[in-house]
Design a protein around this motif. Sequence first.
Motif, PDB file in Angstrom:
ATOM      1  N   ILE A  49       0.727  -1.229   0.034  1.00  0.00           N
ATOM      2  CA  ILE A  49       0.074   0.122   0.003  1.00  0.00           C
ATOM      3  C   ILE A  49       0.783   1.345   0.043  1.00  0.00           C
ATOM      4  O   ILE A  49       0.592   2.275  -0.781  1.00  0.00           O
ATOM      5  N   ILE A  50       2.030   1.360   0.814  1.00  0.00           N
ATOM      6  CA  ILE A  50       2.807   2.405   1.022  1.00  0.00           C
ATOM      7  C   ILE A  50       3.380   2.939  -0.699  1.00  0.00           C
ATOM      8  O   ILE A  50       3.371   3.974  -0.965  1.00  0.00           O
ATOM      9  N   GLU A  51       3.731   1.713  -1.186  1.00  0.00           N
ATOM     10  CA  GLU A  51       4.383   2.007  -2.514  1.00  0.00           C
ATOM     11  C   GLU A  51       3.312   2.540  -3.528  1.00  0.00           C
ATOM     12  O   GLU A  51       3.589   3.425  -4.485  1.00  0.00           O
ATOM     13  N   VAL A  68       0.782   6.718  -6.926  1.00  0.00           N
ATOM     14  CA  VAL A  68      -0.472   7.496  -7.152  1.00  0.00           C
ATOM     15  C   VAL A  68      -0.481   9.164  -6.978  1.00  0.00           C
ATOM     16  O   VAL A  68      -0.473   9.724  -7.797  1.00  0.00           O
ATOM     17  N   LEU A  69       0.424   9.358  -5.693  1.00  0.00           N
ATOM     18  CA  LEU A  69       0.455  10.647  -5.442  1.00  0.00           C
ATOM     19  C   LEU A  69       1.475  11.381  -6.353  1.00  0.00           C
ATOM     20  O   LEU A  69       1.545  12.589  -6.689  1.00  0.00           O
ATOM     21  N   ASP A 100      -4.948  -1.803 -10.576  1.00  0.00           N
ATOM     22  CA  ASP A 100      -5.263  -0.724 -11.717  1.00  0.00           C
ATOM     23  C   ASP A 100      -6.583  -0.154 -11.253  1.00  0.00           C
ATOM     24  O   ASP A 100      -6.770   1.068 -11.232  1.00  0.00           O
ATOM     25  N   LYS A 101      -7.658  -1.016 -10.810  1.00  0.00           N
ATOM     26  CA  LYS A 101      -8.870  -0.404 -10.256  1.00  0.00           C
ATOM     27  C   LYS A 101      -8.760   0.302  -8.975  1.00  0.00           C
ATOM     28  O   LYS A 101      -9.243   1.455  -8.801  1.00  0.00           O
ATOM     29  N   LEU A 102      -7.775  -0.167  -8.098  1.00  0.00           N
ATOM     30  CA  LEU A 102      -7.596   0.529  -6.895  1.00  0.00           C
ATOM     31  C   LEU A 102      -7.208   1.905  -7.108  1.00  0.00           C
ATOM     32  O   LEU A 102      -7.399   2.933  -6.700  1.00  0.00           O
ATOM     33  N   PHE A 128      -8.647   5.849  -6.367  1.00  0.00           N
ATOM     34  CA  PHE A 128      -8.020   6.668  -5.608  1.00  0.00           C
ATOM     35  C   PHE A 128      -7.658   7.970  -6.312  1.00  0.00           C
ATOM     36  O   PHE A 128      -7.762   9.027  -5.830  1.00  0.00           O
ATOM     37  N   MET A 129      -7.468   7.905  -7.679  1.00  0.00           N
ATOM     38  CA  MET A 129      -7.260   9.064  -8.591  1.00  0.00           C
ATOM     39  C   MET A 129      -8.609   9.761  -8.402  1.00  0.00           C
ATOM     40  O   MET A 129      -8.577  11.217  -8.413  1.00  0.00           O
TER      41      MET A 129
END
Length: 253
Positions: A100-102, A107-108, A137-139, A143-144
């Motif tokens: 998750i952190i990566e 994403v950011l 990809d869906k995750l 979040f995007m």
Amino acid sequence: GTYRGMLFLLQEVTEIRRLERMRSEFVANVSHELKTPVAAVKGFAETLLGGGVKDEKTARSFLQIIYDENERLNRLIGDILELSKIESKRVQLDCSPVHIIEFFDSVLGTISKVAEKKNISLNVEVPEELFIEADEDKLRQIFMNLFSNAINYTHEGGNVKVYVKSLLKPDGSENVQFTVSDTGMGIPKKDLPRIFERFYRVDKARSRSSGGTGLGLSIVKHLVDMHDGVISVESDLGIGSSFVIELPLLQEE
Ligand code: ADP
């Protein structure tokens, strides 16, 4: 020894009718949404072609409107296609372990430019070693969308934050809880139950000027459902909003 009788067939059509109504409402909405930018492009192009606009500054501003409306049209078509693909169940999850952190780093990385432009700070609070089984990809799409909204609906100098923790459920299984919160303009209480509906916007003018299609959150809701997760929202007008997503740590077969 012969039988005589009648055969009655009763068919429950409520659900079929409901789906038919939803479909025709969707088509009506889509047509309306597409017509607006098309009409704007046509109107401004006609004015320019008519030769009535002599000064360059006005001409350029008209061209900018044509360009922006075209971009909006592009986004709308993309979102409509995406939504129809998801709703027709043509997309399947392709799950793998996601660090998750990566994941949030990447994403950011994509979205930080947009935040910088508005001088909005982005913060992440994620446990170092947390993984989740999900379709990456869906995750990312989820979040995007949430980050774009948080940035869009937050004033200059505001704050957007994602906070992640794991939760142990009473049945012994584990969930991961993601909270995306912002210090933005917030959403009125009366609109909260409806913001996951297709094309629902709290304030049409506000959403249009920021380029919104009104489809982002319904796509997010579908993607969360596909992962057997739940999404909820809390908001205080003028103070900010928090979107909370709970996803199972592991996807069932
Ligand atoms: P849009 O493309 O218009 O942003 P969405 O489906 O993503 O469409 O969101 C629906 C509506 O919910 C938006 O038009 C906006 O009014 C409201 N909204 C969504 N996220 C936020 C947020 N973080 N802060 C305030 N309002 C929001």
